[in-house]
Design a protein around this motif. Structure first.
Motif, short mmCIF file in Angstrom:
data_model
loop_
_atom_site.label_atom_id
_atom_site.label_comp_id
_atom_site.label_asym_id
_atom_site.label_seq_id
_atom_site.Cartn_x
_atom_site.Cartn_y
_atom_site.Cartn_z
N SER A 209 47.84 31.25 39.37
CA SER A 209 47.10 31.80 40.51
C SER A 209 46.66 33.23 40.23
N ALA A 210 47.55 34.02 39.65
CA ALA A 210 47.22 35.41 39.32
C ALA A 210 46.09 35.48 38.31
N ASN A 211 46.14 34.61 37.31
CA ASN A 211 45.09 34.59 36.28
C ASN A 211 43.73 34.26 36.87
N VAL A 212 43.73 33.42 37.91
CA VAL A 212 42.48 32.96 38.52
C VAL A 212 41.94 33.97 39.53
N PHE A 213 42.83 34.53 40.36
CA PHE A 213 42.37 35.29 41.52
C PHE A 213 42.46 36.81 41.39
N LEU A 214 43.33 37.33 40.52
CA LEU A 214 43.52 38.78 40.47
C LEU A 214 42.56 39.45 39.48
N PHE B 245 49.71 42.15 34.08
CA PHE B 245 49.39 43.03 35.19
C PHE B 245 48.32 44.04 34.81
N LEU B 246 48.40 44.54 33.58
CA LEU B 246 47.41 45.51 33.12
C LEU B 246 46.03 44.88 32.98
N ILE B 247 45.99 43.61 32.59
CA ILE B 247 44.71 42.88 32.52
C ILE B 247 44.13 42.72 33.91
#
Length: 280
Positions: free
Chosen positions: A134-139, A171-173
């Motif tokens: 989810s983080a890879n897709v939305f953040l 997180f940095l990405i």
């Protein structure tokens, strides 16, 4: 003397993997430290630095040098490989990590385990995987590059060691700060590296005692939780179909050979770790 030299070299290699893993997206330096049997000793050391100070300094010296090598020397090559040959480096790291998972599993159960601990590992792996996807897709956040920002980056970086499974690079990405940081490391840009270092030290001072206290109280639970996160954060770095589609059949075969070599390396290092522990 031979055993001491071999142990020093192995510790350096472990540190190199931990350092380079810390800057590899999806991989956690803390999780690798746990996998290599260093995490618990590291937390105990930094939470009570005066205890056995000289012994710990000598023990962690090769690990620290290896980590520095992995972070500073390998930052640019890893960044380049991620751009030009992502499948090769990701599969190699996956192999290395999975090769050492049996050692982490054994370490997690050193004080015994129950079905509840295994269920915790499975649930943690599944939930962590969903959250990471989810983080890879939305953040995707744009953060201004200020001194305060780089102190925060240092704290996030340190959390990747203190909290196994947390990948600071991811997180940095998400914050669009990964490339500026790896560039600063490669160029030795101290205007960025000094506040980052300050953030790392600040985070370690604030949170290491808490983590050590929790480890003393809930060792088995925490290590099975870590095991679940390691599994999820390793699976998540599996290359995408788009990345595979850019390769020829022979290149794909070579990539999986690298994964197999990484697996063998991980298993070998796990056996060496068990051997030296038994000798101690």
């Amino acid at each position: 003397m031979h055993n001491n030299l071999a142990s020093w070299i192995i510790s350096f290699i472990k540190g190199m993997f931990i350092g380079s893993g810390a800057i590899l997206p999806g991989v956690s330096g803390g999780a690798l430290a746990a996998v290599f049997g260093i995490y618990e000793k590291l937390i105990q050391f930094i939470s009570n630095i005066k205890k056995d100070f000289l012994y710990n300094i000598l023990y962690f010296l090769p690990v620290g040098l290896g980590s520095l090598f992995g972070i500073v020397i390998l930052a640019r090559p890893i960044e380049s490989l991620l751009v030009n040959h992502p499948v090769y480096i990701l599969l190699f790291f996956m192999g290395c990590i999975f090769g050492t998972v049996p050692l982490l599993y054994a370490q997690a159960g050193i004080h015994g385990r129950t079905i509840k601990h295994l269920v915790l590992t499975i649930l943690t792996a599944v939930i962590s995987f969903i959250l990471l996807v989810s983080a890879n897709v939305f953040l995707d956040i744009q953060v201004a590059q200020t001194t305060f920002t780089w102190i925060l980056v240092g704290m996030i970086f340190a959390f990747g060691f203190i909290v196994p499974g947390l990948s600071p690079s991811n997180f940095l990405i998400y914050m669009n700060l990964y490339e500026p940081l790896t560039g600063a490391i490669g160029d030795l840009n101290f205007s960025i590296l000094i506040p980052v270092s300050f953030g790392i030290v600040l985070c370690v001072i604030i949170f290491s005692k808490l983590i050590n206290h929790l480890m003393n109280l809930y060792y088995t639970t925490i290590f099975h939780f870590i095991l679940g996160i390691v599994i999820a954060s390793t699976v998540i770095i599996f290359p995408t179909m788009e990345q595979f589609s850019a390769l020829t059949i022979s290149e794909i075969i070579f990539a999986f050979i690298l994964a197999a070599l990484g697996l063998c390396l991980g298993l070998w290092m796990g056996k060496l770790e068990t051997k030296y522990k038994s000798e101690d």
